[in-house]
Design a protein around this motif. Structure first.
Motif, PDB file in Angstrom:
ATOM      1  N   PHE A 144      -3.337  -3.492  -6.071  1.00  0.00           N
ATOM      2  CA  PHE A 144      -2.572  -3.406  -4.974  1.00  0.00           C
ATOM      3  C   PHE A 144      -1.396  -4.425  -5.137  1.00  0.00           C
ATOM      4  O   PHE A 144      -0.432  -4.010  -4.221  1.00  0.00           O
TER       5      PHE A 144
ATOM      6  N   ARG B 244      -9.210 -12.542   9.590  1.00  0.00           N
ATOM      7  CA  ARG B 244      -9.018 -11.296   9.994  1.00  0.00           C
ATOM      8  C   ARG B 244      -7.489 -11.117  10.696  1.00  0.00           C
ATOM      9  O   ARG B 244      -6.876  -9.903  10.567  1.00  0.00           O
TER      10      ARG B 244
ATOM     11  N   ARG C 127      -9.247  -4.252  -7.954  1.00  0.00           N
ATOM     12  CA  ARG C 127      -8.639  -3.565  -7.083  1.00  0.00           C
ATOM     13  C   ARG C 127      -7.705  -4.143  -6.127  1.00  0.00           C
ATOM     14  O   ARG C 127      -6.636  -3.466  -5.936  1.00  0.00           O
TER      15      ARG C 127
ATOM     16  N   SER D  79     -18.459  -8.147   1.747  1.00  0.00           N
ATOM     17  CA  SER D  79     -19.367  -7.148   1.132  1.00  0.00           C
ATOM     18  C   SER D  79     -18.755  -6.319   0.133  1.00  0.00           C
ATOM     19  O   SER D  79     -19.264  -5.405  -0.537  1.00  0.00           O
TER      20      SER D  79
ATOM     21  N   VAL E 158      -5.008 -10.793   7.763  1.00  0.00           N
ATOM     22  CA  VAL E 158      -4.750  -9.648   6.945  1.00  0.00           C
ATOM     23  C   VAL E 158      -4.598  -8.243   7.878  1.00  0.00           C
ATOM     24  O   VAL E 158      -4.161  -7.410   7.675  1.00  0.00           O
TER      25      VAL E 158
ATOM     26  N   ALA F 269      -2.260  -3.618   9.787  1.00  0.00           N
ATOM     27  CA  ALA F 269      -2.736  -3.973   8.483  1.00  0.00           C
ATOM     28  C   ALA F 269      -2.319  -3.192   7.177  1.00  0.00           C
ATOM     29  O   ALA F 269      -2.087  -3.715   6.216  1.00  0.00           O
ATOM     30  N   ASN F 270      -2.220  -1.527   7.360  1.00  0.00           N
ATOM     31  CA  ASN F 270      -1.801  -0.870   6.232  1.00  0.00           C
ATOM     32  C   ASN F 270      -0.415  -1.109   5.839  1.00  0.00           C
ATOM     33  O   ASN F 270       0.019  -0.684   4.741  1.00  0.00           O
TER      34      ASN F 270
ATOM     35  N   ALA G 198     -16.765  -4.111  -0.320  1.00  0.00           N
ATOM     36  CA  ALA G 198     -16.234  -2.926   0.382  1.00  0.00           C
ATOM     37  C   ALA G 198     -15.691  -1.899  -0.858  1.00  0.00           C
ATOM     38  O   ALA G 198     -14.753  -1.172  -0.839  1.00  0.00           O
ATOM     39  N   LEU G 199     -16.784  -1.909  -2.054  1.00  0.00           N
ATOM     40  CA  LEU G 199     -16.345  -0.924  -3.049  1.00  0.00           C
ATOM     41  C   LEU G 199     -16.581   0.303  -2.607  1.00  0.00           C
ATOM     42  O   LEU G 199     -17.668   0.414  -1.985  1.00  0.00           O
TER      43      LEU G 199
ATOM     44  N   THR H  24      -0.410  -7.878   1.897  1.00  0.00           N
ATOM     45  CA  THR H  24      -1.517  -8.555   1.497  1.00  0.00           C
ATOM     46  C   THR H  24      -2.766  -7.829   1.371  1.00  0.00           C
ATOM     47  O   THR H  24      -2.836  -6.680   1.804  1.00  0.00           O
ATOM     48  N   CYS H  25      -3.762  -8.419   0.823  1.00  0.00           N
ATOM     49  CA  CYS H  25      -4.902  -7.552   0.397  1.00  0.00           C
ATOM     50  C   CYS H  25      -6.061  -8.716   0.621  1.00  0.00           C
ATOM     51  O   CYS H  25      -5.833  -9.974   0.257  1.00  0.00           O
ATOM     52  N   MET H  26      -7.116  -8.048   1.009  1.00  0.00           N
ATOM     53  CA  MET H  26      -8.392  -8.841   0.875  1.00  0.00           C
ATOM     54  C   MET H  26      -9.567  -8.353   0.092  1.00  0.00           C
ATOM     55  O   MET H  26      -9.788  -7.157   0.124  1.00  0.00           O
TER      56      MET H  26
ATOM     57  N   MET I  20      -6.719  -7.165  10.625  1.00  0.00           N
ATOM     58  CA  MET I  20      -7.770  -6.463  11.317  1.00  0.00           C
ATOM     59  C   MET I  20      -8.060  -6.713  12.655  1.00  0.00           C
ATOM     60  O   MET I  20      -8.562  -5.866  13.483  1.00  0.00           O
TER      61      MET I  20
ATOM     62  N   PHE J 168     -13.411  -8.367   0.332  1.00  0.00           N
ATOM     63  CA  PHE J 168     -14.377  -8.532   1.518  1.00  0.00           C
ATOM     64  C   PHE J 168     -15.420  -9.042   1.043  1.00  0.00           C
ATOM     65  O   PHE J 168     -15.970  -9.117  -0.129  1.00  0.00           O
TER      66      PHE J 168
END
Lengths: 270, 357
Positions: free
Chosen positions: B154, B50, B150, B86, B53, B75-76, B88-89, B80-82, B55, B84
């Motif tokens: 990125f 966290r 996805r 879950s 990335v 983060a935005n 997170a779709l 980098t990209c994570m 968070m 998740f």
């Protein structure tokens, strides 16, 4: 396990009885509104729609209708906005006084409405505000906004906070996240909260009675007419009011259905 | 792969009120490597990802990506990209809209986005017709691939994974582990993966970091960590293991209770008179015939036999109630094993000494 034949019959009859219990009173109001006679007695000797005609022609009724509609519309819009941010505070973010907030915001729902109405009237008086339909909007909001917040909060609880984090991780700023992720995901909750807010405000009597002052909403007028000067206009307006609520629910269901159908047909085309 | 540090952590500390989740982490991750951080729950690995990335904010210390300091960057804005845990779709978007989400944020024209989505669907072995499919209509394995697509859309400098396979059934997990490793080869990107599953880490990673209580215990290749763990924790975390308390004698010889050793054994690198842990993995312990010679010999009785599939595991009661685990391939199975008295042997070259045991 499939129910046996006798069980199914019993369940069917039971269901029918429940429906009858709920709707028979409404049906009797319906009969009263189409009876030509001034007082309802069975069997109805002559049917007539004259009370509907006179209701539609009456300027009092038009005024009542517009007052009720204005109050309900403003309450709906403000409730939905409050509910959106309230629900995020209620369900999505961890902050210091969150549990206190969660308890306090629900308290007005449990207040008897007459007590709440009286309290608000006294408060408006002490502030020197003359009650009109505008004060009724405030009164309705005190009771309805928490309900709307609760409805949206249930929806907010059900969605994964990682969705917003994922959007941020991919470069979205707070405004974009709100627009592309949070709002669309909460939309079903916002729509049902809006519907509830409208219907609860439209049919509310106790709060309106205390806080509208010289103005009058439909339910108030119905009550006043019942107490003194009954005419079949009372059941007629009652039925028209129910019909109005019914139309709103139907429109909402139709919009939801159309949105789903549109999405599915798009998926099928490709 | 280059040897210079690509992602560099220096003295990274994370505190939550009075609780310290990370105690000054130093870590170098190389460009293009598949780096896995393994640890039990509560070890601080999720906190670490966290921070990486963006968070959460670091309490102390610095994170550098190439030559840029990124620990203060939101983060935005990080490249980098994570993926998740879950996944997170976004449930209100189609498969295609999910994959092109990062491209849409960059305001790429629709035709270009569509083309890129198609490429990614191909790369992840998903049919192009999935563009308009609802997320809710996709299976667990397909959702994994969509989340990956996805993240790749990125086009991140580093791709982070937060245990994305943990919710899947065994078979699918095994398939996706291999696909992920294959994808790593094909894209050449730096992958940083977090998991509590050692098996997952060993199959996929170039290097593994083992975490415990907010500290890194060891960083090495899977093979090195398996053969030469630096502590009891790492040894036990990396699968079944036999550990014996031993003492290094003044003559350099290793001795332990119930353990007969060949006379000329010496403990390399450990000071005379020190205590140590002698480690031997179950597959290196042999059932020895009376005449066979081994560096270490001990006697025991077979208590239990477990069938693991291609392998058979024996639990043996050794001297002083010491439990010893032995594993054999099915073709080397011991007949009527349970209750049998056995002589166990293993050689020093298959053992490893852990200091300060």
């Amino acid at each position: 396990m499939p129910a046996s034949r006798s069980t199914r019959i019993v369940l069917f009859v039971y269901g029918l009885l429940i429906i009858a219990l709920l709707y028979l009173p409404l049906v009797s109001v319906g009969f009263a509104s189409v009876s030509r006679a001034r007082y309802l007695s069975f069997p109805i000797r002559k049917y007539s729609t004259k009370w509907y005609t006179s209701a539609l022609e009456s300027s009092t009724v038009t005024d009542l209708f517009w007052t009720s509609l204005t109050v309900a519309a403003i309450v709906t819009v403000v409730s939905v906005v409050i509910a959106f941010f309230g629900a995020l505070a209620f369900a999505r973010y961890n902050w210091r006084y969150r549990t206190t907030f969660q308890k306090l915001i629900l308290l007005p729902i449990f207040f008897p409405q007459t007590v709440l109405g009286l309290a608000l009237l006294m408060w408006f008086n002490s502030l020197g505000i003359i009650p009109t339909w505008k004060t009724a909007v405030v009164a309705h909001l005190v009771w309805i906004a928490p309900i709307a917040t609760l409805i949206v909060a249930i929806r907010a609880y059900s969605f994964d906070p990682a969705l917003e984090e994922a959007a941020r991780d991919m470069g979205a700023n707070t405004g974009t996240i709100l627009r592309l992720i949070t709002l669309p995901l909460l939309l079903p909750g916002l729509v049902s909260a809006g519907l509830f807010a409208f219907l609860l405000s439209w049919g509310n009597f106790p709060l309106s009675l205390f806080t509208t002052g010289a103005d009058s909403t439909l339910p108030e007028w119905l009550y006043a007419k019942m107490v003194s000067g009954y005419s079949p206009l009372v059941p007629t307006l009652g039925i028209m009011s129910v019909a109005g609520s019914f139309v709103i629910i139907m429109v909402a269901l139709a919009v939801a259905w159309l949105m789903r159908a549109n999405r599915e047909s798009k998926a099928v085309q490709n | 792969m280059t040897d210079t540090a690509f992602l560099r952590l220096r003295g990274v500390v994370k505190k939550f009120h009075s609780f310290t989740a990370l105690h000054g982490i130093d870590l170098d991750i190389r460009e293009g490597e598949f780096f896995t951080i393994v640890g039990p729950s509560g070890s601080g690995k999720s906190t670490m990802i966290r921070l990486l990335v963006g968070m959460d904010d670091v309490t102390e210390g610095q994170i550098h990506l190439r030559d840029e300091r990124i620990d203060q960057m939101p983060a935005n804005l990080r490249p980098t990209c994570m993926v998740f845990q879950s996944l997170a779709l976004f449930p209100h978007m189609s498969v295609g809209q999910n994959i092109e989400f990062p491209l849409k944020l960059r305001k790429e024209p629709p035709a270009q986005r569509r083309e890129r989505v198609n490429e990614l669907l191909d790369l992840l072995h998903l049919p192009r017709s999935y563009y308009d499919k609802r997320i809710s209509q996709c299976s667990g394995g397909e959702r994994q691939r969509i989340a990956l697509a996805r993240a790749l859309a990125f086009d991140p400098e580093i791709l982070f994974f937060d245990e994305p396979l943990s919710a899947l059934d065994y078979r699918l997990r095994k398939t996706l582990e291999k696909e992920l490793k294959d994808l790593h080869h094909r894209t050449g990107k730096t992958f940083v993966y977090i998991t509590h599953s050692l098996e997952e880490a060993m199959v996929m990673s170039d290097r593994i970091a083992i975490m415990k209580d907010g500290r890194i215990e060891q960083i090495a290749t899977a093979d090195e960590i398996y053969r030469r763990p630096v502590s009891r924790f790492v040894a036990e975390f990396m699968g079944e293991v036999n550990l014996f308390n031993v003492r290094c004698g003044h003559d350099g010889a290793v001795s332990g209770p119930g353990l007969s050793t060949r006379g000329d054994l010496t403990a390399e690198g450990l000071p005379a008179g020190s205590e140590a842990l002698l480690m031997v993995r179950p597959e290196y312990v042999q059932f020895a015939a009376p005449s066979e010679q081994y560096d270490y010999i001990l006697q025991g009785r077979v208590r239990e036999e477990y069938i693991l599939g291609s392998r058979i595991q024996y639990e043996i009661e050794g001297p002083q109630d010491k439990r010893i685990t032995v594993e054999k391939l099915r073709q080397n199975r011991l007949d009527d094993a349970v209750g049998k008295q056995v002589r166990l042997g293993f050689n020093a070259e298959k053992t490893h000494l852990i200091g300060n045991g």
